[in-house]
Design an enzyme around this catalytic site. Structure first.
Site, PDB file in Angstrom:
ATOM      1  N   TYR A  18      -2.365  -6.179  16.722  1.00 53.37           N
ATOM      2  CA  TYR A  18      -2.708  -5.356  15.638  1.00 53.37           C
ATOM      3  C   TYR A  18      -4.072  -4.463  15.736  1.00 53.37           C
ATOM      4  O   TYR A  18      -3.894  -3.367  15.413  1.00 53.37           O
ATOM      5  CB  TYR A  18      -3.252  -6.436  14.319  1.00 53.37           C
ATOM      6  CG  TYR A  18      -3.061  -5.816  13.013  1.00 53.37           C
ATOM      7  CD1 TYR A  18      -2.183  -5.272  12.412  1.00 53.37           C
ATOM      8  CD2 TYR A  18      -4.268  -5.464  12.417  1.00 53.37           C
ATOM      9  CE1 TYR A  18      -2.032  -4.539  11.193  1.00 53.37           C
ATOM     10  CE2 TYR A  18      -4.422  -5.028  11.140  1.00 53.37           C
ATOM     11  CZ  TYR A  18      -3.313  -4.405  10.457  1.00 53.37           C
ATOM     12  OH  TYR A  18      -3.211  -4.059   9.191  1.00 53.37           O
ATOM     13  N   GLY A  35       3.562  -1.007   8.860  1.00 55.44           N
ATOM     14  CA  GLY A  35       2.783  -1.790   9.682  1.00 55.44           C
ATOM     15  C   GLY A  35       2.997  -3.185   9.541  1.00 55.44           C
ATOM     16  O   GLY A  35       3.602  -3.690   8.367  1.00 55.44           O
ATOM     17  N   ASP A  44      14.370   2.001   9.860  1.00 60.40           N
ATOM     18  CA  ASP A  44      13.393   1.066  10.719  1.00 60.40           C
ATOM     19  C   ASP A  44      12.589   2.152  11.781  1.00 60.40           C
ATOM     20  O   ASP A  44      13.286   2.789  12.543  1.00 60.40           O
ATOM     21  CB  ASP A  44      14.429   0.042  11.499  1.00 60.40           C
ATOM     22  CG  ASP A  44      13.574  -0.711  12.217  1.00 60.40           C
ATOM     23  OD1 ASP A  44      12.416  -0.572  12.819  1.00 60.40           O
ATOM     24  OD2 ASP A  44      13.900  -1.903  12.459  1.00 60.40           O
ATOM     25  N   ILE A  61       0.803  -0.992   0.070  1.00 57.71           N
ATOM     26  CA  ILE A  61       0.081  -0.080  -0.038  1.00 57.71           C
ATOM     27  C   ILE A  61       0.725   1.427  -0.246  1.00 57.71           C
ATOM     28  O   ILE A  61       0.599   2.323  -0.619  1.00 57.71           O
ATOM     29  CB  ILE A  61      -0.911  -0.118   1.402  1.00 57.71           C
ATOM     30  CG1 ILE A  61      -1.911  -1.106   1.007  1.00 57.71           C
ATOM     31  CG2 ILE A  61      -1.785   1.334   1.274  1.00 57.71           C
ATOM     32  CD1 ILE A  61      -2.901  -1.414   2.484  1.00 57.71           C
TER      33      ILE A  61
HETATM   34  P1  NDP Z   1       3.433  -4.604   3.336  1.00 56.10           P
HETATM   35  O1  NDP Z   1       4.022  -5.864   4.144  1.00 56.10           O
HETATM   36  O2  NDP Z   1       3.196  -5.088   1.663  1.00 56.10           O
HETATM   37  O3  NDP Z   1       4.288  -3.250   3.329  1.00 56.10           O
HETATM   38  C1  NDP Z   1       4.628  -2.721   4.572  1.00 56.10           C
HETATM   39  C2  NDP Z   1       5.936  -2.330   4.411  1.00 56.10           C
HETATM   40  O4  NDP Z   1       6.496  -1.549   5.640  1.00 56.10           O
HETATM   41  C3  NDP Z   1       7.044  -3.371   4.013  1.00 56.10           C
HETATM   42  O5  NDP Z   1       7.892  -2.784   3.163  1.00 56.10           O
HETATM   43  C4  NDP Z   1       7.636  -3.391   5.353  1.00 56.10           C
HETATM   44  O6  NDP Z   1       8.945  -4.136   5.305  1.00 56.10           O
HETATM   45  C5  NDP Z   1       7.778  -2.137   6.037  1.00 56.10           C
HETATM   46  N1  NDP Z   1       7.995  -2.012   7.306  1.00 56.10           N
HETATM   47  C6  NDP Z   1       7.664  -3.001   8.185  1.00 56.10           C
HETATM   48  N2  NDP Z   1       8.126  -2.758   9.420  1.00 56.10           N
HETATM   49  C7  NDP Z   1       9.054  -1.712   9.367  1.00 56.10           C
HETATM   50  C8  NDP Z   1       9.708  -0.757  10.288  1.00 56.10           C
HETATM   51  N3  NDP Z   1      10.084  -1.275  11.610  1.00 56.10           N
HETATM   52  N4  NDP Z   1      10.208   0.273   9.531  1.00 56.10           N
HETATM   53  C9  NDP Z   1      10.034   0.567   8.160  1.00 56.10           C
HETATM   54  N5  NDP Z   1       9.376  -0.117   7.470  1.00 56.10           N
HETATM   55  C10 NDP Z   1       8.837  -1.315   7.971  1.00 56.10           C
HETATM   56  O7  NDP Z   1       2.027  -4.206   4.119  1.00 56.10           O
HETATM   57  P2  NDP Z   1       0.599  -3.550   3.465  1.00 56.10           P
HETATM   58  O8  NDP Z   1       1.031  -2.710   2.171  1.00 56.10           O
HETATM   59  O9  NDP Z   1      -0.233  -4.589   3.254  1.00 56.10           O
HETATM   60  O10 NDP Z   1       0.302  -2.571   4.647  1.00 56.10           O
HETATM   61  C11 NDP Z   1       0.689  -1.299   4.575  1.00 56.10           C
HETATM   62  C12 NDP Z   1      -0.118  -0.450   5.960  1.00 56.10           C
HETATM   63  O11 NDP Z   1      -1.581  -0.698   5.650  1.00 56.10           O
HETATM   64  C13 NDP Z   1       0.113  -1.329   7.256  1.00 56.10           C
HETATM   65  O12 NDP Z   1       0.031  -0.270   8.190  1.00 56.10           O
HETATM   66  C14 NDP Z   1      -1.008  -2.254   7.415  1.00 56.10           C
HETATM   67  O13 NDP Z   1      -1.445  -2.417   8.957  1.00 56.10           O
HETATM   68  C15 NDP Z   1      -2.118  -1.201   6.965  1.00 56.10           C
HETATM   69  N6  NDP Z   1      -3.295  -2.161   6.390  1.00 56.10           N
HETATM   70  C16 NDP Z   1      -3.058  -2.965   5.536  1.00 56.10           C
HETATM   71  C17 NDP Z   1      -4.407  -3.850   4.977  1.00 56.10           C
HETATM   72  C18 NDP Z   1      -4.397  -5.000   4.083  1.00 56.10           C
HETATM   73  O14 NDP Z   1      -5.468  -5.600   4.016  1.00 56.10           O
HETATM   74  N7  NDP Z   1      -3.231  -5.113   3.273  1.00 56.10           N
HETATM   75  C19 NDP Z   1      -5.599  -3.594   5.757  1.00 56.10           C
HETATM   76  C20 NDP Z   1      -5.589  -2.305   6.605  1.00 56.10           C
HETATM   77  C21 NDP Z   1      -4.491  -1.712   6.801  1.00 56.10           C
HETATM   78  P3  NDP Z   1       9.326  -5.495   5.640  1.00 56.10           P
HETATM   79  O15 NDP Z   1       8.727  -6.281   4.345  1.00 56.10           O
HETATM   80  O16 NDP Z   1      10.572  -5.775   5.976  1.00 56.10           O
HETATM   81  O17 NDP Z   1       8.401  -6.038   6.785  1.00 56.10           O
END
Ligand code: NDP
Length: 253
Positions: free
Chosen positions: A147, A85, A56, A17
């Site tokens: 979560y 997230g 991070d 996202i």
């Molecule tokens: P993804 O896992 O596809 O993308 C999340 C990105 O955030 C990844 O690149 C991840 O890296 C990065 N990330 C994780 N932890 C950290 C950190 N500590 N510091 C910096 N970057 C970090 O997730 P989504 O795109 O699905 O979700 C994005 C947001 O949308 C989140 O907040 C999620 O909770 C929210 N959301 C998603 C929904 C869904 O259905 N997908 C629904 C509702 C909300 P890495 O791969 O290394 O973890």
């Protein structure tokens, strides 16, 4: 080098996202910096010229350092999207402490660290826009305690920051997506802890969201069209939150 375009920082912006939010903000004319622990822009081709910086968000000193570096190199941060997230699926009675803290560290402490670091800079200039990414899980979701708890807390933090900073030129709002076929959701389906059929049956629109639909909501909230919106959470969920999920068993006679 000072950028001509206003700078937008998207946490977790290298994938899912966050990547789509970055694409949309770039199309809107912003210079987008994806900050992510993923060590590259791996989500796809990058014609929009999205920048990447390693971060991070759980390291609050690094947050400040990286934001300083971005401002020195590219210009003032005009927009922050707190998107990074993670999730862990397990019942409360079985949840390990490190599963709880891992999610809280990213989804709440990380959001606070970035909001505070960007907010301080924006307040000093008297302008800025912040969008935090929550979730429909914020209403409570069995098997997803850390979560759901952190996503509800993000709504509270958004409302509070929105109120604190409304008169000082910094608007803070949130987007709460429904289910999107990206990392957080896909991991659950692949692990078998989420059932696509069950989820689809529960969504009035009968489909998942496209990540671009989340980007569109973020685009609106950071635009001048949302100039009188402070501390709000916008649900982009195909009707999930407005239907409590008990359909009529049959059409009435
Ligand atoms: P993804 O896992 O596809 O993308 C999340 C990105 O955030 C990844 O690149 C991840 O890296 C990065 N990330 C994780 N932890 C950290 C950190 N500590 N510091 C910096 N970057 C970090 O997730 P989504 O795109 O699905 O979700 C994005 C947001 O949308 C989140 O907040 C999620 O909770 C929210 N959301 C998603 C929904 C869904 O259905 N997908 C629904 C509702 C909300 P890495 O791969 O290394 O973890």
């Amino acid at each position: 080098m000072t950028a001509q375009r206003p700078v937008a920082v998207v946490t977790g912006g290298a994938a899912g996202i966050g990547w789509e939010i970055g694409q949309r903000l770039a199309a809107d004319g912003l210079l987008v910096v994806a900050v992510d622990r993923v060590p590259a822009l791996t989500a796809g081709e990058n014609p929009a010229g999205i920048f990447w910086r390693e971060l991070d968000v759980t390291d609050h000193e690094a947050v400040d350092r990286v934001f300083t570096g971005i401002e020195e190199e590219l210009g003032p941060i005009a927009v922050l999207v707190n998107n990074a997230g993670i999730q862990r699926h397990r019942g409360i009675e079985d949840l390990a402490w490190d599963e709880w803290t891992a999610v809280v560290d990213v989804n709440l402490h990380g959001v606070f660290a970035c909001l505070q670091a960007a907010g301080r800079r924006m307040l000093a200039r008297g302008e800025g826009r912040i969008v935090n990414i929550s979730s429909v899980s914020s209403r409570g979701s069995a098997g997803r305690a850390p979560y759901a708890t952190t996503k509800a807390a993000v709504i509270g933090l958004t409302a509070t920051a929105g109120a604190e900073w409304a008169a000082r030129g910094v608007r803070v709002n949130a987007v709460a997506p429904g289910y999107v076929d990206t990392g957080v959701f896909r991991q659950g389906v692949e692990a078998g802890t989420l059932s696509l059929d069950t989820i689809l049956s529960r969504i009035p629109a009968k489909r998942l969201a496209d990540a671009s639909e989340i980007g569109a909501a973020v685009s609106f909230l950071v635009s001048d069209q949302a100039s009188y919106m402070n501390g709000q959470t916008l649900y982009v969920d195909g009707g999930f939150m407005v239907d409590y999920g008990v359909p009529l068993a049959k059409k009435p006679e």
